[in-house]
Design a protein around this motif. Structure first.
Motif, PDB file in Angstrom:
ATOM      1  N   LEU A  72       0.517  -0.244  -7.994  1.00 48.89           N
ATOM      2  CA  LEU A  72      -0.064   1.022  -7.538  1.00 48.89           C
ATOM      3  C   LEU A  72      -0.681   0.829  -6.171  1.00 48.89           C
ATOM      4  O   LEU A  72      -0.255   1.422  -5.196  1.00 48.89           O
ATOM      5  N   LEU A  73      -1.676   0.002  -6.077  1.00 44.94           N
ATOM      6  CA  LEU A  73      -2.401  -0.148  -4.816  1.00 44.94           C
ATOM      7  C   LEU A  73      -1.769  -1.196  -3.915  1.00 44.94           C
ATOM      8  O   LEU A  73      -1.983  -1.183  -2.710  1.00 44.94           O
ATOM      9  N   THR A  74      -1.018  -2.081  -4.501  1.00 40.18           N
ATOM     10  CA  THR A  74      -0.273  -3.078  -3.724  1.00 40.18           C
ATOM     11  C   THR A  74       1.141  -3.132  -4.275  1.00 40.18           C
ATOM     12  O   THR A  74       1.341  -3.384  -5.449  1.00 40.18           O
ATOM     13  N   PHE A  75       2.115  -2.899  -3.418  1.00 43.66           N
ATOM     14  CA  PHE A  75       3.522  -2.907  -3.838  1.00 43.66           C
ATOM     15  C   PHE A  75       4.049  -4.321  -3.689  1.00 43.66           C
ATOM     16  O   PHE A  75       4.665  -4.666  -2.677  1.00 43.66           O
ATOM     17  N   ASP A  76       3.815  -5.146  -4.693  1.00 45.49           N
ATOM     18  CA  ASP A  76       4.044  -6.569  -4.492  1.00 45.49           C
ATOM     19  C   ASP A  76       5.440  -7.046  -4.834  1.00 45.49           C
ATOM     20  O   ASP A  76       5.862  -8.095  -4.342  1.00 45.49           O
ATOM     21  N   ALA A 135      -1.478  -2.374   4.253  1.00 43.48           N
ATOM     22  CA  ALA A 135      -0.570  -3.479   3.962  1.00 43.48           C
ATOM     23  C   ALA A 135       0.525  -3.547   5.013  1.00 43.48           C
ATOM     24  O   ALA A 135       0.812  -2.566   5.707  1.00 43.48           O
ATOM     25  N   TYR A 193       4.632  -4.998   5.519  1.00 46.77           N
ATOM     26  CA  TYR A 193       5.852  -5.420   4.856  1.00 46.77           C
ATOM     27  C   TYR A 193       6.873  -5.862   5.900  1.00 46.77           C
ATOM     28  O   TYR A 193       6.909  -5.324   7.011  1.00 46.77           O
ATOM     29  N   LEU A 240       6.313  -7.718   0.683  1.00 44.01           N
ATOM     30  CA  LEU A 240       4.899  -7.643   1.011  1.00 44.01           C
ATOM     31  C   LEU A 240       4.455  -8.901   1.741  1.00 44.01           C
ATOM     32  O   LEU A 240       4.667 -10.014   1.264  1.00 44.01           O
ATOM     33  N   TYR A 286      -1.901  -7.668   2.451  1.00 43.07           N
ATOM     34  CA  TYR A 286      -2.519  -6.524   1.786  1.00 43.07           C
ATOM     35  C   TYR A 286      -4.000  -6.486   2.129  1.00 43.07           C
ATOM     36  O   TYR A 286      -4.582  -7.492   2.538  1.00 43.07           O
ATOM     37  N   ASP A 287      -4.574  -5.312   1.991  1.00 41.98           N
ATOM     38  CA  ASP A 287      -5.980  -5.110   2.340  1.00 41.98           C
ATOM     39  C   ASP A 287      -6.300  -5.679   3.712  1.00 41.98           C
ATOM     40  O   ASP A 287      -7.313  -6.358   3.911  1.00 41.98           O
ATOM     41  N   ALA A 340      -0.051 -12.246   1.108  1.00 46.17           N
ATOM     42  CA  ALA A 340       0.515 -12.199  -0.238  1.00 46.17           C
ATOM     43  C   ALA A 340       0.986 -13.594  -0.648  1.00 46.17           C
ATOM     44  O   ALA A 340       1.097 -14.502   0.193  1.00 46.17           O
ATOM     45  N   GLN A 366       1.544   0.244   5.747  1.00 44.25           N
ATOM     46  CA  GLN A 366       1.431   1.227   4.668  1.00 44.25           C
ATOM     47  C   GLN A 366      -0.028   1.332   4.248  1.00 44.25           C
ATOM     48  O   GLN A 366      -0.723   0.323   4.128  1.00 44.25           O
ATOM     49  N   ARG A 389      -3.102   2.752   1.553  1.00 42.14           N
ATOM     50  CA  ARG A 389      -3.374   3.154   0.170  1.00 42.14           C
ATOM     51  C   ARG A 389      -4.780   3.726   0.025  1.00 42.14           C
ATOM     52  O   ARG A 389      -5.323   3.802  -1.063  1.00 42.14           O
ATOM     53  N   TRP A 419      -4.712   8.613  -1.248  1.00 43.99           N
ATOM     54  CA  TRP A 419      -3.449   8.883  -1.942  1.00 43.99           C
ATOM     55  C   TRP A 419      -3.699   9.800  -3.112  1.00 43.99           C
ATOM     56  O   TRP A 419      -4.803   9.851  -3.626  1.00 43.99           O
ATOM     57  N   PHE A 469       0.910   7.939  -0.726  1.00 43.62           N
ATOM     58  CA  PHE A 469       0.920   6.702   0.022  1.00 43.62           C
ATOM     59  C   PHE A 469       1.825   6.961   1.231  1.00 43.62           C
ATOM     60  O   PHE A 469       2.826   7.659   1.109  1.00 43.62           O
TER      61      PHE A 469
END
Lengths: 116, 108
Positions: A100-104, B34, B36, B46, B49-50, B55, B89, B91, B94, B97
């Protein structure tokens, strides 16, 4: 190893319907939100829909509301996207994504082409 | 809806050089951003993130910084496998997104 395998993409006429599936493995599917993102030449990456672990919350991008339905079957470790009233602008590669919050983790995608 | 813009559209560099990619948000997204990487024929992967957290399995040459509306992805020394398209991207606000349009890093 986390794996997401999409299927169901096809060539379809405008106004038609299609159901995409995503088979998940390598993680506890029922404990993750799941997401569909699509990618087209003209619009880049676009978030489509997201569903909560138990299926009780669903969110959609405005352009597909009322036409697409995201669902899941936790017993089958599967995610679905029912697409109705398809339009030319729905042409894209559709990715199944964990999170959801991270598309890993992303699947390899399935191609949906609209053409008359 | 938060709109993300990325610059430059294309970055032409040689292996070993430093790459600096920018992502700007139309309103604050705090640090909920994030990055990508996408190679031809592959799904996005990925990287960050944040805003600044790598990752799993991402090499240390990739780093992210920024908060609020301005973010940067830095590749300290480009390896041949780093030539690809990079997307940001958010988050924070949302649904939806949203993704940026991408920056292509190409071999000079």
């Amino acid at each position: 190893e986390v794996q997401l395998v999409e299927s169901g993409g096809d060539l379809v006429q405008p106004g038609g319907s299609l159901r995409l599936s995503c088979a998940a493995s390598g993680f506890t599917f029922s404990t993750y939100w799941m997401t569909w993102v699509r990618q087209s030449q003209g619009k880049g990456l676009e978030w489509v829909a997201t569903i909560k672990e138990d299926g009780n919350e669903k969110y959609y991008v405005g352009s597909v509301k009322g036409r697409f339905t995201i669902s899941r079957d936790n017993a089958k470790n599967s995610l679905y996207l029912q697409m109705n009233s398809l339009r030319a602008e729905d042409t894209a590669v559709y990715y199944c994504i964990r999170g959801l919050l991270t598309f890993d983790y992303w699947g390899q995608g399935t191609l949906v082409t609209l053409s008359s | 809806e938060v709109v993300l813009t990325q610059s430059p559209g294309t970055l032409s560099l040689s292996p070993g050089e430093r790459a600096t990619l920018s992502c700007r948000a139309s309103q604050s997204v705090s640090d909920y951003l994030a990055w990508y990487q996408q190679k031809p024929g592959q799904a996005p992967r990925l990287l960050i993130y944040d805003a600044s957290h790598r990752a799993t399995g991402i090499p240390a040459r990739f780093s992210g910084s920024g908060s609020g509306t301005d973010f940067t992805l830095t590749i300290s020394s480009l390896e041949p496998e780093d030539f690809a398209v990079y997307y940001c991207q958010q988050r924070s606000n949302w649904p939806p997104f949203t993704f940026g349009p991408g920056t292509k890093v190409e071999i000079k």
